[in-house]
Design a protein around this motif. Structure first.
Motif, PDB file in Angstrom:
ATOM      1  N   THR A   1      38.463  35.840  32.502  1.00  0.00           N
ATOM      2  CA  THR A   1      38.840  36.085  33.889  1.00  0.00           C
ATOM      3  C   THR A   1      39.967  35.157  34.313  1.00  0.00           C
ATOM      4  OG1 THR A   1      36.574  36.741  34.470  1.00  0.00           O
ATOM      5  CG2 THR A   1      38.030  36.125  36.285  1.00  0.00           C
ATOM      6  N   LEU A   2      40.994  35.716  34.923  1.00  0.00           N
ATOM      7  CA  LEU A   2      42.037  34.940  35.584  1.00  0.00           C
ATOM      8  C   LEU A   2      41.790  35.060  37.083  1.00  0.00           C
ATOM      9  CD1 LEU A   2      44.798  33.453  35.900  1.00  0.00           C
ATOM     10  CD2 LEU A   2      45.868  35.723  35.819  1.00  0.00           C
ATOM     11  N   ARG A   3      41.614  33.913  37.735  1.00  0.00           N
ATOM     12  CA  ARG A   3      41.411  33.907  39.187  1.00  0.00           C
ATOM     13  C   ARG A   3      42.592  33.224  39.849  1.00  0.00           C
ATOM     14  NH1 ARG A   3      36.557  30.514  41.104  1.00  0.00           N
ATOM     15  NH2 ARG A   3      38.078  29.125  42.076  1.00  0.00           N
ATOM     16  N   ILE A   4      43.295  33.963  40.694  1.00  0.00           N
ATOM     17  CA  ILE A   4      44.473  33.419  41.366  1.00  0.00           C
ATOM     18  C   ILE A   4      44.056  33.004  42.776  1.00  0.00           C
ATOM     19  CG2 ILE A   4      46.884  33.792  41.967  1.00  0.00           C
ATOM     20  CD1 ILE A   4      46.923  36.142  40.001  1.00  0.00           C
ATOM     21  N   ASP A   5      43.934  31.689  42.970  1.00  0.00           N
ATOM     22  CA  ASP A   5      43.549  31.150  44.277  1.00  0.00           C
ATOM     23  C   ASP A   5      44.751  30.857  45.158  1.00  0.00           C
ATOM     24  OD1 ASP A   5      40.970  31.302  43.382  1.00  0.00           O
ATOM     25  OD2 ASP A   5      40.601  29.136  43.349  1.00  0.00           O
ATOM     26  N   GLY A   6      45.919  30.662  44.541  1.00  0.00           N
ATOM     27  CA  GLY A   6      47.113  30.353  45.308  1.00  0.00           C
ATOM     28  C   GLY A   6      48.365  30.629  44.503  1.00  0.00           C
ATOM     29  N   GLY A   7      49.474  30.886  45.208  1.00  0.00           N
ATOM     30  CA  GLY A   7      50.768  31.028  44.557  1.00  0.00           C
ATOM     31  C   GLY A   7      50.912  32.280  43.721  1.00  0.00           C
ATOM     32  N   LYS A   8      51.614  32.138  42.599  1.00  0.00           N
ATOM     33  CA  LYS A   8      52.038  33.288  41.793  1.00  0.00           C
ATOM     34  C   LYS A   8      51.811  33.027  40.316  1.00  0.00           C
ATOM     35  CE  LYS A   8      56.305  35.987  40.978  1.00  0.00           C
ATOM     36  NZ  LYS A   8      57.717  36.139  41.413  1.00  0.00           N
ATOM     37  N   VAL A   9      51.454  34.085  39.609  1.00  0.00           N
ATOM     38  CA  VAL A   9      51.359  34.074  38.149  1.00  0.00           C
ATOM     39  C   VAL A   9      52.329  35.117  37.619  1.00  0.00           C
ATOM     40  CG1 VAL A   9      49.897  34.557  36.161  1.00  0.00           C
ATOM     41  CG2 VAL A   9      48.966  33.285  38.103  1.00  0.00           C
ATOM     42  N   TYR A  10      53.119  34.718  36.614  1.00  0.00           N
ATOM     43  CA  TYR A  10      54.124  35.617  36.035  1.00  0.00           C
ATOM     44  C   TYR A  10      53.840  35.800  34.551  1.00  0.00           C
ATOM     45  CZ  TYR A  10      58.780  37.357  34.641  1.00  0.00           C
ATOM     46  OH  TYR A  10      59.822  38.098  34.130  1.00  0.00           O
ATOM     47  N   ASP A  11      53.713  37.048  34.137  1.00  0.00           N
ATOM     48  CA  ASP A  11      53.528  37.390  32.724  1.00  0.00           C
ATOM     49  C   ASP A  11      54.903  37.471  32.068  1.00  0.00           C
ATOM     50  OD1 ASP A  11      52.636  38.255  30.275  1.00  0.00           O
ATOM     51  OD2 ASP A  11      52.281  40.325  30.920  1.00  0.00           O
ATOM     52  N   GLU A  12      55.469  36.307  31.800  1.00  0.00           N
ATOM     53  CA  GLU A  12      56.844  36.214  31.301  1.00  0.00           C
ATOM     54  C   GLU A  12      56.993  36.814  29.916  1.00  0.00           C
ATOM     55  OE1 GLU A  12      58.705  32.329  29.916  1.00  0.00           O
ATOM     56  OE2 GLU A  12      59.650  32.558  31.872  1.00  0.00           O
ATOM     57  N   GLY A  13      55.940  36.745  29.110  1.00  0.00           N
ATOM     58  CA  GLY A  13      56.020  37.222  27.733  1.00  0.00           C
ATOM     59  C   GLY A  13      55.774  38.704  27.567  1.00  0.00           C
ATOM     60  N   ASP A  14      55.545  39.426  28.678  1.00  0.00           N
ATOM     61  CA  ASP A  14      55.313  40.873  28.616  1.00  0.00           C
ATOM     62  C   ASP A  14      54.138  41.194  27.697  1.00  0.00           C
ATOM     63  OD1 ASP A  14      55.808  43.521  29.337  1.00  0.00           O
ATOM     64  OD2 ASP A  14      57.182  43.853  27.662  1.00  0.00           O
ATOM     65  N   SER A  15      53.137  40.301  27.691  1.00  0.00           N
ATOM     66  CA  SER A  15      52.007  40.469  26.769  1.00  0.00           C
ATOM     67  C   SER A  15      50.888  41.307  27.358  1.00  0.00           C
ATOM     68  CB  SER A  15      51.439  39.102  26.385  1.00  0.00           C
ATOM     69  OG  SER A  15      50.878  38.463  27.523  1.00  0.00           O
ATOM     70  N   HIS A  16      50.833  41.387  28.690  1.00  0.00           N
ATOM     71  CA  HIS A  16      49.740  42.075  29.379  1.00  0.00           C
ATOM     72  C   HIS A  16      48.392  41.561  28.863  1.00  0.00           C
ATOM     73  CE1 HIS A  16      52.116  44.945  31.720  1.00  0.00           C
ATOM     74  NE2 HIS A  16      52.962  44.870  30.710  1.00  0.00           N
ATOM     75  N   ALA A  17      48.295  40.243  28.731  1.00  0.00           N
ATOM     76  CA  ALA A  17      47.064  39.598  28.272  1.00  0.00           C
ATOM     77  C   ALA A  17      46.831  38.321  29.075  1.00  0.00           C
ATOM     78  CB  ALA A  17      47.157  39.282  26.783  1.00  0.00           C
ATOM     79  N   VAL A  18      46.828  38.470  30.396  1.00  0.00           N
ATOM     80  CA  VAL A  18      46.595  37.296  31.250  1.00  0.00           C
ATOM     81  C   VAL A  18      45.122  37.155  31.605  1.00  0.00           C
ATOM     82  CG1 VAL A  18      48.912  37.379  32.242  1.00  0.00           C
ATOM     83  CG2 VAL A  18      47.042  38.566  33.410  1.00  0.00           C
ATOM     84  N   GLY A  19      44.302  38.135  31.255  1.00  0.00           N
ATOM     85  CA  GLY A  19      42.875  38.082  31.511  1.00  0.00           C
ATOM     86  C   GLY A  19      42.289  39.480  31.483  1.00  0.00           C
ATOM     87  N   LYS A  20      41.043  39.589  31.010  1.00  0.00           N
ATOM     88  CA  LYS A  20      40.391  40.895  31.021  1.00  0.00           C
ATOM     89  C   LYS A  20      40.154  41.363  32.450  1.00  0.00           C
ATOM     90  CE  LYS A  20      38.040  40.134  26.584  1.00  0.00           C
ATOM     91  NZ  LYS A  20      36.723  39.992  25.918  1.00  0.00           N
ATOM     92  N   THR A  21      39.890  40.396  33.333  1.00  0.00           N
ATOM     93  CA  THR A  21      39.744  40.669  34.753  1.00  0.00           C
ATOM     94  C   THR A  21      40.640  39.717  35.521  1.00  0.00           C
ATOM     95  OG1 THR A  21      37.455  41.427  34.527  1.00  0.00           O
ATOM     96  CG2 THR A  21      38.143  40.706  36.716  1.00  0.00           C
ATOM     97  N   VAL A  22      41.347  40.215  36.524  1.00  0.00           N
ATOM     98  CA  VAL A  22      42.192  39.387  37.378  1.00  0.00           C
ATOM     99  C   VAL A  22      41.644  39.481  38.798  1.00  0.00           C
ATOM    100  CG1 VAL A  22      44.502  38.959  38.276  1.00  0.00           C
ATOM    101  CG2 VAL A  22      44.215  39.797  35.934  1.00  0.00           C
ATOM    102  N   VAL A  23      41.297  38.316  39.363  1.00  0.00           N
ATOM    103  CA  VAL A  23      40.757  38.256  40.718  1.00  0.00           C
ATOM    104  C   VAL A  23      41.812  37.654  41.637  1.00  0.00           C
ATOM    105  CG1 VAL A  23      38.904  37.405  42.200  1.00  0.00           C
ATOM    106  CG2 VAL A  23      38.429  37.958  39.795  1.00  0.00           C
ATOM    107  N   PHE A  24      42.226  38.417  42.623  1.00  0.00           N
ATOM    108  CA  PHE A  24      43.183  37.939  43.630  1.00  0.00           C
ATOM    109  C   PHE A  24      42.360  37.270  44.729  1.00  0.00           C
ATOM    110  CE2 PHE A  24      45.150  41.323  41.289  1.00  0.00           C
ATOM    111  CZ  PHE A  24      46.500  40.988  41.206  1.00  0.00           C
ATOM    112  N   ASN A  25      42.222  35.946  44.624  1.00  0.00           N
ATOM    113  CA  ASN A  25      41.221  35.218  45.397  1.00  0.00           C
ATOM    114  C   ASN A  25      41.837  34.312  46.454  1.00  0.00           C
ATOM    115  OD1 ASN A  25      38.328  34.689  45.672  1.00  0.00           O
ATOM    116  ND2 ASN A  25      38.817  32.604  45.028  1.00  0.00           N
ATOM    117  N   GLY A  26      43.007  34.654  46.950  1.00  0.00           N
ATOM    118  CA  GLY A  26      43.662  33.825  47.958  1.00  0.00           C
ATOM    119  C   GLY A  26      44.292  34.674  49.033  1.00  0.00           C
TER     120      GLY A  26
END
Length: 199
Positions: free
Chosen positions: A107-132
């Protein structure tokens, strides 16, 4: 707070609280930082956080059992390494964190700011929680290749998030929650193929 530069080798475990550092080692540039050599593994447990501000790169491999990184300001790029773990990796702070490789995060949980998938991998987490509030996940807009994104997106009640899509990508994961969610199409070949009906 660690403001010095160290040369030690070994594993760093942050078991709770916040460890503030002035710099981190990288395979591109300064090989050592506040947590020693760039190959030193960082293990995050029980909500333990690494806090840093300013622009820079880090190459420490990260194991996120439960914890993450606070980018107070600026942009930190994970270069030449990945994040793995069966728990939650937390992105906090108003700054930006860039992934450059294929990660293995539950799980990737974004509590603040920004996350960028710079490598075009589409593997930042099985679940992404926009928590902010107005937190953002941006996928690299690769118009020269087609990608598939299987992540499930969650926007809890009272939270708000933004997804900037890869220009040529099929999004096959689900979208759930009852917060506010903004989706931005970067190109004409975004395909939403997952189940977003529960949002």
């Amino acid at each position: 707070i660690l403001r010095n530069v160290s040369t030690f080798t070994g594993k760093i475990e942050v078991n709770n609280g916040v460890l503030e550092v002035a710099s981190l080692g990288s395979n591109e540039g300064a090989a050592t930082g506040s947590l020693g050599q760039y190959a030193n593994e960082i293990v995050l447990n029980n909500g333990g956080m690494i806090s840093i501000k300013g622009d820079g790169k880090m190459s420490h491999p990260v194991t996120a059992n439960e914890g993450g990184i606070e980018v107070v300001s600026g942009t930190i790029t994970l270069s030449g390494s990945t994040v793995k773990g069966n728990g939650t990796f937390i992105k906090a702070g108003a700054g930006q964190f860039n992934f450059s490789g294929a990660n293995q995060i539950e799980t990737l949980r974004i509590d603040g700011g920004k996350v960028y998938d710079e490598g075009d991998s589409h593997a930042v987490g099985k679940t992404v929680v926009f928590n902010g509030t107005k937190v953002e996940l941006q996928h690299m807009n690769s118009t020269y290749s087609y990608s598939t994104d299987n992540a499930n997106f969650v926007v809890p009640e009272g939270k708000s998030g933004k997804l900037t899509m890869d220009g040529r990508c099929s999004y096959r994961g689900s979208l759930t929650g009852s917060g506010n969610f903004e989706v931005v199409s970067s190109f004409s070949r975004n395909f939403i193929e997952g189940d977003w009906s529960a949002f």
